[in-house]
Scaffold this motif. Structure first.
Motif, PDB file in Angstrom:
ATOM      1  N   VAL A  89       0.846  -1.199   0.000  1.00 18.88           N
ATOM      2  CA  VAL A  89       0.000   0.000   0.000  1.00 18.88           C
ATOM      3  C   VAL A  89       0.880   1.248   0.000  1.00 18.88           C
ATOM      4  O   VAL A  89       1.651   1.469   0.925  1.00 18.88           O
ATOM      5  N   SER A  90       0.728   2.074  -1.045  1.00 17.65           N
ATOM      6  CA  SER A  90       1.563   3.271  -1.170  1.00 17.65           C
ATOM      7  C   SER A  90       0.892   4.528  -0.632  1.00 17.65           C
ATOM      8  O   SER A  90       1.536   5.566  -0.542  1.00 17.65           O
ATOM      9  N   GLU A  91      -0.387   4.464  -0.286  1.00 16.07           N
ATOM     10  CA  GLU A  91      -1.097   5.625   0.236  1.00 16.07           C
ATOM     11  C   GLU A  91      -0.771   5.814   1.718  1.00 16.07           C
ATOM     12  O   GLU A  91      -0.860   4.879   2.500  1.00 16.07           O
ATOM     13  N   THR A  92      -0.436   7.033   2.099  1.00 10.67           N
ATOM     14  CA  THR A  92      -0.043   7.305   3.477  1.00 10.67           C
ATOM     15  C   THR A  92      -1.236   7.388   4.415  1.00 10.67           C
ATOM     16  O   THR A  92      -1.223   6.819   5.499  1.00 10.67           O
ATOM     17  N   CYS A  93      -2.287   8.073   4.014  1.00  9.78           N
ATOM     18  CA  CYS A  93      -3.399   8.380   4.928  1.00  9.78           C
ATOM     19  C   CYS A  93      -4.377   7.234   5.139  1.00  9.78           C
ATOM     20  O   CYS A  93      -5.134   7.240   6.105  1.00  9.78           O
ATOM     21  N   VAL A  94      -4.391   6.254   4.248  1.00 12.94           N
ATOM     22  CA  VAL A  94      -5.409   5.210   4.263  1.00 12.94           C
ATOM     23  C   VAL A  94      -5.380   4.358   5.533  1.00 12.94           C
ATOM     24  O   VAL A  94      -6.382   3.758   5.903  1.00 12.94           O
ATOM     25  N   PHE A  95      -4.279   4.322   6.231  1.00 14.69           N
ATOM     26  CA  PHE A  95      -4.199   3.502   7.433  1.00 14.69           C
ATOM     27  C   PHE A  95      -5.016   4.072   8.587  1.00 14.69           C
ATOM     28  O   PHE A  95      -5.292   3.371   9.555  1.00 14.69           O
ATOM     29  N   CYS A  96      -5.402   5.337   8.493  1.00 11.46           N
ATOM     30  CA  CYS A  96      -6.261   5.952   9.517  1.00 11.46           C
ATOM     31  C   CYS A  96      -7.540   6.545   8.933  1.00 11.46           C
ATOM     32  O   CYS A  96      -8.554   6.593   9.605  1.00 11.46           O
ATOM     33  N   HIS A  97      -7.483   7.034   7.693  1.00 11.54           N
ATOM     34  CA  HIS A  97      -8.601   7.795   7.128  1.00 11.54           C
ATOM     35  C   HIS A  97      -9.088   7.210   5.815  1.00 11.54           C
ATOM     36  O   HIS A  97      -8.333   6.591   5.083  1.00 11.54           O
ATOM     37  N   THR A  98     -10.372   7.448   5.522  1.00 14.68           N
ATOM     38  CA  THR A  98     -10.980   7.006   4.273  1.00 14.68           C
ATOM     39  C   THR A  98     -11.965   8.074   3.798  1.00 14.68           C
ATOM     40  O   THR A  98     -12.619   8.714   4.610  1.00 14.68           O
ATOM     41  N   PRO A  99     -12.084   8.279   2.494  1.00 13.24           N
ATOM     42  CA  PRO A  99     -13.026   9.285   2.009  1.00 13.24           C
ATOM     43  C   PRO A  99     -14.475   8.804   2.000  1.00 13.24           C
ATOM     44  O   PRO A  99     -15.384   9.607   1.970  1.00 13.24           O
ATOM     45  N   HIS A 100     -14.691   7.496   2.035  1.00 15.34           N
ATOM     46  CA  HIS A 100     -16.052   6.957   1.945  1.00 15.34           C
ATOM     47  C   HIS A 100     -16.271   5.882   3.003  1.00 15.34           C
ATOM     48  O   HIS A 100     -15.346   5.166   3.372  1.00 15.34           O
ATOM     49  N   SER A 101     -17.513   5.777   3.471  1.00 12.97           N
ATOM     50  CA  SER A 101     -17.920   4.743   4.435  1.00 12.97           C
ATOM     51  C   SER A 101     -17.076   4.751   5.702  1.00 12.97           C
ATOM     52  O   SER A 101     -16.697   3.710   6.214  1.00 12.97           O
ATOM     53  N   ALA A 102     -16.776   5.943   6.184  1.00 15.30           N
ATOM     54  CA  ALA A 102     -15.977   6.069   7.406  1.00 15.30           C
ATOM     55  C   ALA A 102     -16.793   5.645   8.617  1.00 15.30           C
ATOM     56  O   ALA A 102     -18.021   5.663   8.603  1.00 15.30           O
ATOM     57  N   LEU A 103     -16.103   5.265   9.656  1.00 17.06           N
ATOM     58  CA  LEU A 103     -16.767   4.932  10.911  1.00 17.06           C
ATOM     59  C   LEU A 103     -17.179   6.224  11.612  1.00 17.06           C
ATOM     60  O   LEU A 103     -16.503   7.246  11.484  1.00 17.06           O
ATOM     61  N   PRO A 104     -18.250   6.207  12.374  1.00 10.32           N
ATOM     62  CA  PRO A 104     -18.740   7.438  13.009  1.00 10.32           C
ATOM     63  C   PRO A 104     -17.928   7.881  14.225  1.00 10.32           C
ATOM     64  O   PRO A 104     -18.178   8.935  14.773  1.00 10.32           O
ATOM     65  N   ASP A 105     -16.938   7.117  14.630  1.00  7.37           N
ATOM     66  CA  ASP A 105     -16.185   7.435  15.838  1.00  7.37           C
ATOM     67  C   ASP A 105     -15.311   8.671  15.702  1.00  7.37           C
ATOM     68  O   ASP A 105     -14.991   9.316  16.688  1.00  7.37           O
ATOM     69  N   ALA A 106     -14.892   8.990  14.496  1.00 10.94           N
ATOM     70  CA  ALA A 106     -14.044  10.155  14.252  1.00 10.94           C
ATOM     71  C   ALA A 106     -14.188  10.539  12.789  1.00 10.94           C
ATOM     72  O   ALA A 106     -14.569   9.712  11.968  1.00 10.94           O
ATOM     73  N   PRO A 107     -13.856  11.764  12.441  1.00 10.54           N
ATOM     74  CA  PRO A 107     -13.981  12.174  11.041  1.00 10.54           C
ATOM     75  C   PRO A 107     -13.143  11.308  10.104  1.00 10.54           C
ATOM     76  O   PRO A 107     -11.941  11.145  10.313  1.00 10.54           O
ATOM     77  N   LEU A 108     -13.796  10.700   9.140  1.00  7.22           N
ATOM     78  CA  LEU A 108     -13.154   9.898   8.111  1.00  7.22           C
ATOM     79  C   LEU A 108     -12.299   8.759   8.662  1.00  7.22           C
ATOM     80  O   LEU A 108     -11.326   8.340   8.058  1.00  7.22           O
ATOM     81  N   TRP A 109     -12.671   8.219   9.819  1.00  9.66           N
ATOM     82  CA  TRP A 109     -11.862   7.193  10.473  1.00  9.66           C
ATOM     83  C   TRP A 109     -11.992   5.864   9.746  1.00  9.66           C
ATOM     84  O   TRP A 109     -13.079   5.398   9.448  1.00  9.66           O
ATOM     85  N   ASN A 110     -10.889   5.207   9.471  1.00 11.05           N
ATOM     86  CA  ASN A 110     -10.851   3.990   8.669  1.00 11.05           C
ATOM     87  C   ASN A 110     -10.421   2.757   9.467  1.00 11.05           C
ATOM     88  O   ASN A 110      -9.964   1.783   8.910  1.00 11.05           O
ATOM     89  N   ARG A 111     -10.536   2.802  10.764  1.00 13.04           N
ATOM     90  CA  ARG A 111     -10.139   1.656  11.589  1.00 13.04           C
ATOM     91  C   ARG A 111     -11.273   1.287  12.536  1.00 13.04           C
ATOM     92  O   ARG A 111     -11.994   2.142  13.013  1.00 13.04           O
ATOM     93  N   ASN A 112     -11.395   0.013  12.801  1.00 13.07           N
ATOM     94  CA  ASN A 112     -12.344  -0.431  13.826  1.00 13.07           C
ATOM     95  C   ASN A 112     -11.738  -0.169  15.194  1.00 13.07           C
ATOM     96  O   ASN A 112     -10.543  -0.405  15.405  1.00 13.07           O
ATOM     97  N   LEU A 113     -12.550   0.318  16.097  1.00 18.81           N
ATOM     98  CA  LEU A 113     -12.081   0.542  17.458  1.00 18.81           C
ATOM     99  C   LEU A 113     -12.232  -0.751  18.255  1.00 18.81           C
ATOM    100  O   LEU A 113     -13.177  -1.507  18.044  1.00 18.81           O
ATOM    101  N   PRO A 114     -11.300  -1.006  19.148  1.00 22.19           N
ATOM    102  CA  PRO A 114     -11.423  -2.213  19.971  1.00 22.19           C
ATOM    103  C   PRO A 114     -12.730  -2.180  20.761  1.00 22.19           C
ATOM    104  O   PRO A 114     -13.004  -1.222  21.465  1.00 22.19           O
TER     105      PRO A 114
END
Length: 116
Positions: free
Chosen positions: A45-70
């Motif tokens: 994966v060459s994208e830097t931001c994708v490990f924390c953020h996503t432009p679509h279907s983000a989780l509601p826990d944080a703006p554009l958050w791309n990770r599941n929270l424990p």
């Protein structure tokens, strides 16, 4: 008439802040992309931001958050005889950090993979 310079200034400030943020992350251990310069990084994966953020279907826990929270995770809370506080389980933004830094979730376990 005075509103246009203010809007332009605000947009310029926003652009500068975002550009600084990307540059800042790129040179830290939080850059998990293939260009990362530290111990943990992706092989594909060459994208830097994708490990924390996503432009679509983000989780509601944080703006554009791309990770599941424990979920259901409890943590051993620090305690000592000199601690003058009664800390509880982490909440809010601390949980966002812990979605990577608690050691229970794989670094590549993101909600939306690049190109999905």
């Amino acid at each position: 008439m005075k509103m246009v310079p203010r809007i332009l200034f605000a947009l310029l400030a926003l652009w500068a802040t975002l550009a600084w943020g990307v540059q800042d992350i790129a040179n830290t251990p939080h850059n998990l992309s293939t260009s990362g310069q530290f111990g943990f990084k992706s092989l594909t994966v060459s994208e830097t931001c994708v490990f924390c953020h996503t432009p679509h279907s983000a989780l509601p826990d944080a703006p554009l958050w791309n990770r599941n929270l424990p979920s259901g995770q409890t943590y051993n809370i620090y305690g000592s005889s000199t601690l003058q506080a009664a800390p509880g389980q982490p909440t809010g933004k601390a949980r966002l950090c812990l979605s990577c830094h608690d050691g229970t979730v794989a670094l590549g376990a993101i909600v939306n993979m690049p190109g999905s």
